[in-house]
Design an enzyme around this catalytic site. Structure first.
Site, PDB file in Angstrom:
ATOM      1  N   ARG A 124       0.891  -1.180   0.000  1.00  0.00           N
ATOM      2  CA  ARG A 124       0.000   0.000   0.000  1.00  0.00           C
ATOM      3  C   ARG A 124       0.913   1.209   0.000  1.00  0.00           C
ATOM      4  O   ARG A 124       1.702   1.404   0.935  1.00  0.00           O
ATOM      5  CB  ARG A 124      -0.914  -0.004   1.222  1.00  0.00           C
ATOM      6  CG  ARG A 124      -1.599   1.335   1.430  1.00  0.00           C
ATOM      7  CD  ARG A 124      -2.738   1.277   2.414  1.00  0.00           C
ATOM      8  NE  ARG A 124      -3.869   0.572   1.863  1.00  0.00           N
ATOM      9  CZ  ARG A 124      -5.095   0.606   2.396  1.00  0.00           C
ATOM     10  NH1 ARG A 124      -5.327   1.313   3.487  1.00  0.00           N
ATOM     11  NH2 ARG A 124      -6.088  -0.062   1.835  1.00  0.00           N
ATOM     12  N   HIS A 151      -7.392   0.866  -6.415  1.00  0.00           N
ATOM     13  CA  HIS A 151      -7.590  -0.029  -5.265  1.00  0.00           C
ATOM     14  C   HIS A 151      -8.293  -1.296  -5.776  1.00  0.00           C
ATOM     15  O   HIS A 151      -9.460  -1.553  -5.479  1.00  0.00           O
ATOM     16  CB  HIS A 151      -8.440   0.693  -4.211  1.00  0.00           C
ATOM     17  CG  HIS A 151      -8.392   0.069  -2.849  1.00  0.00           C
ATOM     18  ND1 HIS A 151      -7.591  -1.010  -2.534  1.00  0.00           N
ATOM     19  CD2 HIS A 151      -9.056   0.380  -1.702  1.00  0.00           C
ATOM     20  CE1 HIS A 151      -7.778  -1.329  -1.258  1.00  0.00           C
ATOM     21  NE2 HIS A 151      -8.656  -0.511  -0.740  1.00  0.00           N
ATOM     22  N   GLN A 154     -10.103  -4.025  -3.494  1.00  0.00           N
ATOM     23  CA  GLN A 154     -11.378  -3.559  -2.964  1.00  0.00           C
ATOM     24  C   GLN A 154     -12.478  -3.658  -4.011  1.00  0.00           C
ATOM     25  O   GLN A 154     -13.579  -4.138  -3.725  1.00  0.00           O
ATOM     26  CB  GLN A 154     -11.253  -2.111  -2.483  1.00  0.00           C
ATOM     27  CG  GLN A 154     -12.541  -1.549  -1.918  1.00  0.00           C
ATOM     28  CD  GLN A 154     -12.958  -2.199  -0.615  1.00  0.00           C
ATOM     29  OE1 GLN A 154     -12.221  -2.181   0.359  1.00  0.00           O
ATOM     30  NE2 GLN A 154     -14.164  -2.781  -0.589  1.00  0.00           N
ATOM     31  N   ASP A 235     -17.317   7.060  -1.369  1.00  0.00           N
ATOM     32  CA  ASP A 235     -16.085   6.882  -0.591  1.00  0.00           C
ATOM     33  C   ASP A 235     -15.830   8.186   0.150  1.00  0.00           C
ATOM     34  O   ASP A 235     -16.470   9.216  -0.108  1.00  0.00           O
ATOM     35  CB  ASP A 235     -14.929   6.544  -1.553  1.00  0.00           C
ATOM     36  CG  ASP A 235     -13.629   6.168  -0.846  1.00  0.00           C
ATOM     37  OD1 ASP A 235     -13.654   5.917   0.381  1.00  0.00           O
ATOM     38  OD2 ASP A 235     -12.585   6.130  -1.526  1.00  0.00           O
ATOM     39  N   CYS A 274     -16.390   1.272   0.625  1.00  0.00           N
ATOM     40  CA  CYS A 274     -15.204   0.472   0.929  1.00  0.00           C
ATOM     41  C   CYS A 274     -14.779   0.603   2.392  1.00  0.00           C
ATOM     42  O   CYS A 274     -14.083  -0.250   2.912  1.00  0.00           O
ATOM     43  CB  CYS A 274     -14.058   0.863   0.006  1.00  0.00           C
ATOM     44  SG  CYS A 274     -13.475   2.556   0.210  1.00  0.00           S
ATOM     45  N   ARG A 302     -13.429  -8.904   1.687  1.00  0.00           N
ATOM     46  CA  ARG A 302     -12.015  -8.660   1.371  1.00  0.00           C
ATOM     47  C   ARG A 302     -11.198  -9.921   1.653  1.00  0.00           C
ATOM     48  O   ARG A 302     -10.286 -10.282   0.912  1.00  0.00           O
ATOM     49  CB  ARG A 302     -11.462  -7.496   2.224  1.00  0.00           C
ATOM     50  CG  ARG A 302     -12.032  -6.131   1.920  1.00  0.00           C
ATOM     51  CD  ARG A 302     -11.594  -5.584   0.580  1.00  0.00           C
ATOM     52  NE  ARG A 302     -10.144  -5.437   0.463  1.00  0.00           N
ATOM     53  CZ  ARG A 302      -9.435  -4.393   0.922  1.00  0.00           C
ATOM     54  NH1 ARG A 302     -10.053  -3.405   1.524  1.00  0.00           N
ATOM     55  NH2 ARG A 302      -8.121  -4.333   0.758  1.00  0.00           N
TER      56      ARG A 302
HETATM   57  N1  NVA Z   1      -9.991   6.616  -1.266  1.00  0.00           N
HETATM   58  C1  NVA Z   1      -9.611   6.155   0.049  1.00  0.00           C
HETATM   59  C2  NVA Z   1      -9.786   4.676   0.144  1.00  0.00           C
HETATM   60  C3  NVA Z   1      -9.460   4.107   1.490  1.00  0.00           C
HETATM   61  C4  NVA Z   1      -9.641   2.614   1.550  1.00  0.00           C
HETATM   62  C5  NVA Z   1      -8.167   6.553   0.330  1.00  0.00           C
HETATM   63  O1  NVA Z   1      -7.324   6.417  -0.561  1.00  0.00           O
HETATM   64  O2  NVA Z   1      -7.876   7.026   1.432  1.00  0.00           O
HETATM   65  N1   CP Z   2     -11.137  -0.369   2.406  1.00  0.00           N
HETATM   66  C1   CP Z   2      -9.870  -0.410   2.851  1.00  0.00           C
HETATM   67  O1   CP Z   2      -8.927  -0.621   2.080  1.00  0.00           O
HETATM   68  O2   CP Z   2      -9.748  -0.230   4.186  1.00  0.00           O
HETATM   69  P1   CP Z   2      -8.393  -0.006   5.002  1.00  0.00           P
HETATM   70  O3   CP Z   2      -7.864   1.353   4.616  1.00  0.00           O
HETATM   71  O4   CP Z   2      -8.807  -0.087   6.431  1.00  0.00           O
HETATM   72  O5   CP Z   2      -7.412  -1.079   4.627  1.00  0.00           O
END
Ligand code: NVA
Ligand code: CP
Length: 316
Positions: A124, A151, A154, A235, A274, A302
């Site tokens: 990540r 992502h 997800q 989101d 998500c 997930r």
């Molecule tokens: N769009 C959000 C998704 C988190 C799972 C982010 O990147 O923070």
């Molecule tokens: N949806 C998701 O990826 O959650 P986290 O940021 O908690 O991993």
């Protein structure tokens, strides 16, 4: 003599655990054909049913999964760690702060070093380029656990969850409401891969993505995007790494998913998110906890979908 990255990877492919198969990364949905993606979702369904029946086949016994987190996580971290453990493997978790990445070791060197210990790496990170470099220089499979650009784990899960609750996604309509972000990009990839219509409602200032797909429309008109849709999804308005929270909140305020918005969708429509959510911002608590919301099934899924992705990456 310097071996090019391509030659290095080709060598790695042939040496990879003595298998002839090519190294399989899972970086983005649109890298894969529909048959591959369908195979992963089918496997996820089998794994989920098996787990509910008490079966935990050790299909990845002794497999070492490395997880690099340059951003925070709850679901991704726990679902991957539990997933690999249920399959008989182990997880090693690193953050940029507690590894040498935070002190400037290059992603290329990190990839080469980690490949000597690990069988698979999930990352990540911020820049999509870091993910791509990791995959290029690692000789073990790499999985995208979220970048600024996408992502995919997800959205694979979201497609799986839609099909569990509504039925086959092909030919259906999904309404995306709010910010255009990494999740939106993966939904766009999924619309093309799985053959559904994605109707995005977003303020002009945040609708940054150019869309050329016949499966995707972008409008500023929330009602137009949501009317008759089979699912409504949104989101957070402020993603990890965004540093203009107040501007975003002001622009996105008219795009909150409320019960009235959900009532514009089809009667059977579900609500997906998500998570993590900011209740009373992108969606009201009544929508999140309402009868159409499947957000906690989505979070659970997930686990099942990523187990299937890991098995696919390792050709199991
Ligand atoms: N769009 C959000 C998704 C988190 C799972 C982010 O990147 O923070
Ligand atoms: N949806 C998701 O990826 O959650 P986290 O940021 O908690 O991993």
């Amino acid at each position: 003599m310097k071996i090019s990255a391509l030659a290095f990877n080709l060598l790695a492919m042939t040496l990879y655990k003595g298998n002839i198969m090519t190294k399989r990364d899972f970086l983005d949905i649109h890298d894969h054909d529909e048959a591959t993606l369908r195979g992963i979702l089918k496997r996820a369904g089998e794994l989920k049913a098996g787990l509910k029946a008490g079966k935990r086949p050790k299909l990845l016994e002794d497999v070492q999964l490395g997880m690099i987190f340059e951003k925070a996580s709850t679901r991704t971290r726990v679902s991957f760690e539990v997933g690999i453990s249920q399959l008989g493997g182990h997880a090693v978790v690193m953050t940029s702060q507690d590894s040498q990445l935070g002190r400037g070791e290059t992603i290329e060197d990190t990839a080469r070093v980690l490949s000597r210990y690990l069988d698979m790496i999930m990352i990540r990170t911020f820049k999509h380029d870091s993910l791509q470099k990791l995959a290029e220089y690692a000789d073990v499979p790499v999985i995208n656990g979220l970048t600024d650009a996408s992502h995919p784990c997800q959205v694979m899960t979201d497609v799986f969850t839609f099909e569990e609750h509504v039925g086959e996604i092909k030919g259906r309509t999904i309404a995306w409401v709010g910010d255009c972000n990494n999740m939106t990009q993966s939904w766009i990839h999924a619309a093309d891969a799985f053959g559904f219509q994605l109707q995005i409602a977003a303020p002009e200032e945040l609708a940054f993505m150019e869309v050329s797909s016949p499966n995707v429309t972008i409008t500023q008109d929330l009602e137009e995007a949501v009317r008759g849709a089979d699912a409504v999804t949104t989101d957070t308005w402020v993603s990890m790494g965004d540093n203009d929270a107040e501007r975003r909140k002001a622009l996105l305020a008219p795009y909150q998913v409320t019960d009235a918005v959900m009532n514009l969708a089809a009667e059977h429509a579900i609500f997906l998110h998500c998570l993590p959510a900011h209740r009373e911002e992108e969606a009201t608590g009544s929508v999140m906890d309402g009868a159409r919301s499947v957000i906690f099934d989505e979070a659970e899924n997930r686990l099942h979908v990523q187990k299937a992705i890991m098995l696919w990456c390792l050709g199991k």
